[in-house]
Design a protein around this motif. Structure first.
Motif, PDB file in Angstrom:
ATOM      1  N   GLU A  47       0.792  -1.236   0.000  1.00 37.98           N
ATOM      2  CA  GLU A  47       0.000   0.000   0.000  1.00 37.98           C
ATOM      3  C   GLU A  47       0.823   1.283   0.000  1.00 37.98           C
ATOM      4  O   GLU A  47       0.313   2.335  -0.348  1.00 37.98           O
ATOM      5  N   SER A  48       2.095   1.194   0.380  1.00 37.60           N
ATOM      6  CA  SER A  48       2.858   2.431   0.586  1.00 37.60           C
ATOM      7  C   SER A  48       4.343   2.224   0.285  1.00 37.60           C
ATOM      8  O   SER A  48       4.811   1.085   0.173  1.00 37.60           O
ATOM      9  N   TRP A  50       6.622   2.778   2.390  1.00 36.38           N
ATOM     10  CA  TRP A  50       7.117   2.108   3.594  1.00 36.38           C
ATOM     11  C   TRP A  50       7.029   0.589   3.430  1.00 36.38           C
ATOM     12  O   TRP A  50       7.979  -0.142   3.704  1.00 36.38           O
ATOM     13  N   ARG A  51       5.871   0.139   2.957  1.00 35.41           N
ATOM     14  CA  ARG A  51       5.640  -1.305   2.833  1.00 35.41           C
ATOM     15  C   ARG A  51       6.593  -1.929   1.814  1.00 35.41           C
ATOM     16  O   ARG A  51       7.103  -3.032   2.013  1.00 35.41           O
ATOM     17  N   ASP A 124       6.166  -5.361  12.812  1.00 36.95           N
ATOM     18  CA  ASP A 124       5.610  -4.063  12.409  1.00 36.95           C
ATOM     19  C   ASP A 124       4.329  -3.689  13.161  1.00 36.95           C
ATOM     20  O   ASP A 124       4.296  -2.681  13.837  1.00 36.95           O
ATOM     21  N   ARG A 125       3.261  -4.496  13.053  1.00 33.62           N
ATOM     22  CA  ARG A 125       1.996  -4.142  13.719  1.00 33.62           C
ATOM     23  C   ARG A 125       1.621  -5.163  14.800  1.00 33.62           C
ATOM     24  O   ARG A 125       1.848  -6.361  14.615  1.00 33.62           O
ATOM     25  N   PHE A 143       4.159   3.277  17.950  1.00 37.41           N
ATOM     26  CA  PHE A 143       3.309   4.170  17.142  1.00 37.41           C
ATOM     27  C   PHE A 143       2.708   5.320  17.957  1.00 37.41           C
ATOM     28  O   PHE A 143       2.450   6.393  17.420  1.00 37.41           O
ATOM     29  N   PRO A 182      -1.098   1.041  13.797  1.00 34.07           N
ATOM     30  CA  PRO A 182      -0.507   2.376  13.608  1.00 34.07           C
ATOM     31  C   PRO A 182      -1.550   3.483  13.476  1.00 34.07           C
ATOM     32  O   PRO A 182      -1.259   4.636  13.843  1.00 34.07           O
ATOM     33  N   ARG A 186      -1.235   6.132  16.468  1.00 35.75           N
ATOM     34  CA  ARG A 186      -0.750   7.459  16.049  1.00 35.75           C
ATOM     35  C   ARG A 186      -1.783   8.519  16.380  1.00 35.75           C
ATOM     36  O   ARG A 186      -1.447   9.633  16.778  1.00 35.75           O
ATOM     37  N   PHE A 210      -3.903   4.430   4.223  1.00 39.25           N
ATOM     38  CA  PHE A 210      -2.444   4.439   4.062  1.00 39.25           C
ATOM     39  C   PHE A 210      -1.988   4.546   2.606  1.00 39.25           C
ATOM     40  O   PHE A 210      -0.822   4.292   2.312  1.00 39.25           O
ATOM     41  N   HIS A 235      -1.243  10.061   8.664  1.00 35.49           N
ATOM     42  CA  HIS A 235      -0.605   8.955   9.388  1.00 35.49           C
ATOM     43  C   HIS A 235       0.526   8.299   8.597  1.00 35.49           C
ATOM     44  O   HIS A 235       1.212   7.437   9.136  1.00 35.49           O
ATOM     45  N   ASN A 236       0.677   8.628   7.304  1.00 35.05           N
ATOM     46  CA  ASN A 236       1.900   8.197   6.601  1.00 35.05           C
ATOM     47  C   ASN A 236       2.219   9.156   5.447  1.00 35.05           C
ATOM     48  O   ASN A 236       1.400  10.004   5.065  1.00 35.05           O
ATOM     49  N   ASP A 264       6.726   8.368   8.571  1.00 33.03           N
ATOM     50  CA  ASP A 264       7.423   7.333   7.781  1.00 33.03           C
ATOM     51  C   ASP A 264       8.833   7.790   7.406  1.00 33.03           C
ATOM     52  O   ASP A 264       9.785   7.115   7.713  1.00 33.03           O
ATOM     53  N   CYS A 284       9.552   6.375  10.699  1.00 29.30           N
ATOM     54  CA  CYS A 284       9.138   5.029  11.087  1.00 29.30           C
ATOM     55  C   CYS A 284      10.000   4.089  10.249  1.00 29.30           C
ATOM     56  O   CYS A 284       9.935   4.113   9.021  1.00 29.30           O
TER      57      CYS A 284
HETATM   58  O1  GYE Z   1       3.545   3.736   8.426  1.00 25.42           O
HETATM   59  C1  GYE Z   1       2.472   2.897   6.476  1.00 25.42           C
HETATM   60  C2  GYE Z   1       2.173   1.509   6.074  1.00 25.42           C
HETATM   61  O2  GYE Z   1       2.486  -0.411   9.654  1.00 25.42           O
HETATM   62  C3  GYE Z   1       4.194   1.117  10.168  1.00 25.42           C
HETATM   63  O3  GYE Z   1       1.914   0.835   7.281  1.00 25.42           O
HETATM   64  C4  GYE Z   1       3.340   0.513   9.128  1.00 25.42           C
HETATM   65  C5  GYE Z   1       2.549   1.514   8.326  1.00 25.42           C
HETATM   66  C6  GYE Z   1       3.338   2.605   7.642  1.00 25.42           C
HETATM   67  O4  GYE Z   1       1.245   1.376   5.123  1.00 25.42           O
HETATM   68  O5  GYE Z   1       3.079   3.625   5.456  1.00 25.42           O
END
Ligand code: GYE
Length: 330
Positions: A47-48, A50-51, A124-125, A143, A182, A186, A210, A235-236, A264, A284
């Protein structure tokens, strides 16, 4: 070539998945006869930024350390992650690691892993479960602290953040995936930090899941429904980057007409910070591969591991982003 098995979880029946077992007759929860560790990793999705960096870190570390990694992408759906975990149990992997998309609803499948003698590491989570015996350890960020750091920066910079000069700092919040650790933490951390200044309040808050697209769409709606937005707390980074697109499309200048705070510190986010479109980023760290593999080896060797391993993180202003951007790996 990376040693990994990509599983399209929703498309392949479990019977097919079960064919590729790790080839050992030994009891689950140990290593194979030749000492090779087989790890099943159930990732959240892609999704991001970061991922993407997190996935790369896990795959590259497994490859470098000779760990046989079975990797699945759940496309941000809990049911897909549960299917993937069940398939890893059927395949008798040595250890399962996963990053739970949401906090609740894991007890049944984690109990199945426990009964099969396969240890589980959360990465991570976190999960919200009373039974902490369902997993060995949880490796990841704090977080709540990340949200607090974002809020503290806003409290310190409240005068400057009141861009329309009306004496109030009106914040809109782009939340992460509903029910995800998160997103919940957050929000909690940010709210507790801004409580120190009565002039700061959250006027609207919604999930952008996200993603960049989610952030853009929610921000477009906020720009229509909310008067006098001073600050976006995303949040990201990806949702913050989506918000920048919406703000610019509305003829406003991000960083000047609306301040943006994100979490992030991935490369695209840091580039926007260096340019002044984002005003502050809380780091992050997604590079969890080395610590995860180390924990997995220790668990399988029967060594004690801490219940919680917290990642070290910092924050970045525009000047700091300019300094570190050239060397930013992800
Ligand atoms: O911040 C976000 C991602 O779980 C820390 O998940 C992760 C978060 C991160 O999609 O960008």
């Amino acid at each position: 070539m990376l040693k990994k098995t990509l599983i399209a979880v929703s498309a392949i029946p479990l019977t097919t998945l079960a064919l590729t077992s790790c080839g050992s007759d030994s009891a689950a929860g140990g290593t194979d006869d030749d000492g090779t560790i087989t790890m099943g990793f159930a990732q959240v999705g892609a999704e991001s930024g970061w991922r993407t960096a997190n996935t790369k870190s896990i795959q590259e570390t497994a490859e470098a350390e000779g760990i046989d990694l079975k990797f699945s992408d759940a496309q941000q759906k809990q049911e897909n992650q549960i299917k993937a975990i069940r398939s890893y149990i059927q395949q008798k992997v040595d250890i399962i690691a996963f990053s739970p998309v949401v906090e609740t609803g894991w007890d049944t499948v984690l109990l199945e892993a426990k009964r099969a003698g396969i240890p589980v590491i959360l990465t991570d989570r976190a999960v919200d479960s009373e039974d902490t015996s369902l997993y060995e350890t949880f490796l990841g960020s704090d977080f709540v602290l990340e949200g607090e750091k974002a809020g503290e920066w806003l409290v310190e910079n409240a005068a400057e953040a009141d861009v329309d000069g009306d004496g109030d700092v009106n914040v809109v919040e782009l939340q992460g995936t509903t029910g995800a650790a998160p997103a919940i933490d957050r929000k909690t951390g940010f709210e507790s930090a801004i409580a120190a200044d009565d002039s700061i309040s959250i006027g609207a808050s919604q999930t952008g899941d996200f993603t960049r697209d989610g952030g853009k769409k929610v921000m477009e709606a906020f720009l229509k429904s909310e008067d006098g937005i001073d600050v976006v707390f995303a949040h990201n980074d990806d949702m913050g980057l989506g918000a920048i697109e919406a703000i610019e499309a509305a003829g406003l200048t991000p960083g000047k007409d609306v301040k943006i705070i994100t979490i992030d510190a991935v490369k695209d986010g840091m580039a926007a910070l260096a340019e002044g479109k984002i005003s502050f980023i809380v780091e992050c760290n997604p590079l969890l591969g080395p610590q995860l593999m180390d924990l997995a080896k220790k668990v399988l060797a029967g060594e004690e591991v801490p219940e919680r391993v917290v990642t070290e993180e910092t924050t970045f202003t525009q000047e700091q982003a300019k300094e570190v951007l050239p060397e930013r790996q992800y």
